[in-house]
Design a protein around this motif. Structure first.
Motif, PDB file in Angstrom:
ATOM      1  N   LYS A   9     -26.086 -16.575 -15.045  1.00 36.24           N
ATOM      2  CA  LYS A   9     -26.792 -15.307 -15.241  1.00 36.24           C
ATOM      3  C   LYS A   9     -27.890 -15.128 -14.199  1.00 36.24           C
ATOM      4  O   LYS A   9     -28.036 -14.045 -13.605  1.00 36.24           O
ATOM      5  N   GLU A  10     -28.662 -16.183 -13.954  1.00 38.37           N
ATOM      6  CA  GLU A  10     -29.726 -16.091 -12.950  1.00 38.37           C
ATOM      7  C   GLU A  10     -29.149 -15.955 -11.546  1.00 38.37           C
ATOM      8  O   GLU A  10     -29.683 -15.197 -10.726  1.00 38.37           O
ATOM      9  N   ALA A  11     -28.058 -16.658 -11.267  1.00 40.02           N
ATOM     10  CA  ALA A  11     -27.414 -16.523  -9.963  1.00 40.02           C
ATOM     11  C   ALA A  11     -26.882 -15.107  -9.772  1.00 40.02           C
ATOM     12  O   ALA A  11     -27.009 -14.525  -8.683  1.00 40.02           O
ATOM     13  N   GLY A  12     -26.289 -14.535 -10.821  1.00 38.33           N
ATOM     14  CA  GLY A  12     -25.799 -13.163 -10.741  1.00 38.33           C
ATOM     15  C   GLY A  12     -26.914 -12.173 -10.480  1.00 38.33           C
ATOM     16  O   GLY A  12     -26.757 -11.223  -9.692  1.00 38.33           O
ATOM     17  N   ARG A  13     -28.055 -12.374 -11.108  1.00 40.86           N
ATOM     18  CA  ARG A  13     -29.207 -11.501 -10.873  1.00 40.86           C
ATOM     19  C   ARG A  13     -29.662 -11.595  -9.413  1.00 40.86           C
ATOM     20  O   ARG A  13     -30.027 -10.588  -8.796  1.00 40.86           O
ATOM     21  N   ALA A  14     -29.666 -12.825  -8.880  1.00 41.55           N
ATOM     22  CA  ALA A  14     -30.085 -13.014  -7.494  1.00 41.55           C
ATOM     23  C   ALA A  14     -29.123 -12.333  -6.529  1.00 41.55           C
ATOM     24  O   ALA A  14     -29.539 -11.721  -5.541  1.00 41.55           O
ATOM     25  N   ALA A  47     -29.605  -8.564  -6.669  1.00 40.53           N
ATOM     26  CA  ALA A  47     -30.850  -8.143  -6.012  1.00 40.53           C
ATOM     27  C   ALA A  47     -30.784  -8.301  -4.495  1.00 40.53           C
ATOM     28  O   ALA A  47     -31.721  -7.907  -3.795  1.00 40.53           O
ATOM     29  N   GLY A  48     -29.703  -8.869  -3.987  1.00 36.43           N
ATOM     30  CA  GLY A  48     -29.573  -9.081  -2.552  1.00 36.43           C
ATOM     31  C   GLY A  48     -30.397 -10.250  -2.037  1.00 36.43           C
ATOM     32  O   GLY A  48     -30.677 -10.338  -0.834  1.00 36.43           O
ATOM     33  N   ASP A  49     -30.763 -11.190  -2.940  1.00 39.04           N
ATOM     34  CA  ASP A  49     -31.612 -12.316  -2.554  1.00 39.04           C
ATOM     35  C   ASP A  49     -30.823 -13.535  -2.099  1.00 39.04           C
ATOM     36  O   ASP A  49     -31.421 -14.530  -1.682  1.00 39.04           O
ATOM     37  N   PRO A  80     -27.152 -14.808   0.216  1.00 41.28           N
ATOM     38  CA  PRO A  80     -26.277 -14.293   1.272  1.00 41.28           C
ATOM     39  C   PRO A  80     -25.125 -13.454   0.724  1.00 41.28           C
ATOM     40  O   PRO A  80     -24.603 -13.719  -0.365  1.00 41.28           O
ATOM     41  N   GLU A  81     -24.758 -12.446   1.484  1.00 43.97           N
ATOM     42  CA  GLU A  81     -23.661 -11.570   1.079  1.00 43.97           C
ATOM     43  C   GLU A  81     -22.394 -12.393   0.855  1.00 43.97           C
ATOM     44  O   GLU A  81     -22.075 -13.301   1.618  1.00 43.97           O
ATOM     45  N   GLY A  82     -21.688 -12.076  -0.190  1.00 45.36           N
ATOM     46  CA  GLY A  82     -20.459 -12.793  -0.503  1.00 45.36           C
ATOM     47  C   GLY A  82     -20.671 -14.003  -1.399  1.00 45.36           C
ATOM     48  O   GLY A  82     -19.699 -14.678  -1.765  1.00 45.36           O
ATOM     49  N   THR A  83     -21.927 -14.302  -1.769  1.00 46.66           N
ATOM     50  CA  THR A  83     -22.178 -15.428  -2.672  1.00 46.66           C
ATOM     51  C   THR A  83     -21.543 -15.171  -4.028  1.00 46.66           C
ATOM     52  O   THR A  83     -21.757 -14.127  -4.632  1.00 46.66           O
ATOM     53  N   GLU A  84     -20.745 -16.109  -4.478  1.00 50.13           N
ATOM     54  CA  GLU A  84     -20.104 -16.005  -5.792  1.00 50.13           C
ATOM     55  C   GLU A  84     -20.922 -16.837  -6.782  1.00 50.13           C
ATOM     56  O   GLU A  84     -21.068 -18.050  -6.593  1.00 50.13           O
ATOM     57  N   PRO A  85     -21.493 -16.226  -7.822  1.00 50.50           N
ATOM     58  CA  PRO A  85     -22.334 -16.981  -8.757  1.00 50.50           C
ATOM     59  C   PRO A  85     -21.667 -18.224  -9.315  1.00 50.50           C
ATOM     60  O   PRO A  85     -22.290 -19.290  -9.393  1.00 50.50           O
ATOM     61  N   GLY A  86     -20.397 -18.113  -9.711  1.00 54.35           N
ATOM     62  CA  GLY A  86     -19.715 -19.266 -10.288  1.00 54.35           C
ATOM     63  C   GLY A  86     -19.606 -20.429  -9.321  1.00 54.35           C
ATOM     64  O   GLY A  86     -19.776 -21.590  -9.701  1.00 54.35           O
ATOM     65  N   GLN A  87     -19.321 -20.123  -8.061  1.00 49.78           N
ATOM     66  CA  GLN A  87     -19.231 -21.170  -7.048  1.00 49.78           C
ATOM     67  C   GLN A  87     -20.590 -21.819  -6.811  1.00 49.78           C
ATOM     68  O   GLN A  87     -20.704 -23.050  -6.711  1.00 49.78           O
ATOM     69  N   LEU A  88     -21.629 -20.986  -6.749  1.00 47.63           N
ATOM     70  CA  LEU A  88     -22.978 -21.505  -6.551  1.00 47.63           C
ATOM     71  C   LEU A  88     -23.382 -22.438  -7.697  1.00 47.63           C
ATOM     72  O   LEU A  88     -23.911 -23.535  -7.462  1.00 47.63           O
ATOM     73  N   VAL A  89     -23.124 -22.027  -8.916  1.00 48.23           N
ATOM     74  CA  VAL A  89     -23.484 -22.850 -10.070  1.00 48.23           C
ATOM     75  C   VAL A  89     -22.693 -24.158 -10.068  1.00 48.23           C
ATOM     76  O   VAL A  89     -23.238 -25.225 -10.382  1.00 48.23           O
ATOM     77  N   PHE A  90     -21.432 -24.085  -9.701  1.00 54.30           N
ATOM     78  CA  PHE A  90     -20.604 -25.289  -9.602  1.00 54.30           C
ATOM     79  C   PHE A  90     -21.243 -26.286  -8.634  1.00 54.30           C
ATOM     80  O   PHE A  90     -21.325 -27.491  -8.911  1.00 54.30           O
TER      81      PHE A  90
END
Length: 201
Positions: A142-147, A150-152, A154-164
């Motif tokens: 949820k926090e990654a999705g918010r980021a 908000a454009g905070d 890099p473009e193309g960042t996938e929240p699920g991948q980041l959390v993984f």
């Protein structure tokens, strides 16, 4: 003895059992908990310990709840004042690393240990461990999705991948601290987080 005092004493005894149980389970696993051992260490009868929970499985589930309360206090609550999104995600990751670095649980991350112990054993305890991980992953997502919104990030960042990846970093930290006693591990973990989330400075 008044009913109110009796109830308060029962709650205090239950809390003492749970606190000792968390310490044992952190080092020896949830299966390492025995009613006899707890009774001996706490100066109680076996029936006195069992009376607070009813069964070993109920005790294990209560211990998971207590460990979850500790984790929330150590990792989630420090991040609540931070702005939702990237700022909160950074604070969460730092609190998460610090929680392991400071050895809040003597055996490292309580839930990583419990997952290793029960991941292949179907039943209520496994389900409770999985639910804890699911809830934590969802919170990070949820926090990654918010980021991202908000454009905070890099473009193309996938929240699920980041959390993984963040989960992987912190689990690697837990492994390095517990198995190898690697005093560089927290530094590596922080570098990894900065590489994915950037610096707050």
């Amino acid at each position: 003895m008044s009913p109110r005092r009796s109830a308060a004493e029962a709650l205090g005894t239950r809390a003492a059992i749970l606190d000792r149980s968390v310490g044992i389970a952190s080092l020896e696993g949830l299966e390492g908990l025995t009613i006899g051992r707890l009774a001996t260490e706490l100066g109680m009868s076996k029936s006195g310990v069992l009376g607070h929970f009813g069964s070993k499985e109920a005790l294990q589930l209560a211990v998971l709840d207590r460990a979850g309360q500790i984790f929330r206090t150590e990792v989630w609550e420090p991040a609540l004042p931070a702005a939702p999104g990237l700022a909160r995600l950074r604070v969460l990751c730092e609190a998460w690393i610090s929680y392991l670095e400071r050895g809040v649980f003597p055996g490292g991350c309580f839930f990583v240990a419990a997952a290793h112990e029960f991941d292949g054993r179907p039943g209520p305890v496994r389900d409770a461990v999985a639910a804890r991980f699911d809830a934590w992953r969802a919170r990070l997502d949820k926090e990654a999705g918010r980021a991202v919104d908000a454009g905070d990030l890099p473009e193309g960042t996938e929240p699920g991948q980041l959390v993984f990846e963040l989960l992987g970093l912190v689990m690697a930290l837990n492994h390095a601290l517990q198995l190898h006693r690697d005093n560089r591990a927290a530094t590596y973990a922080r570098r990894g987080v900065r590489a994915r989330l950037g610096s707050a400075c």
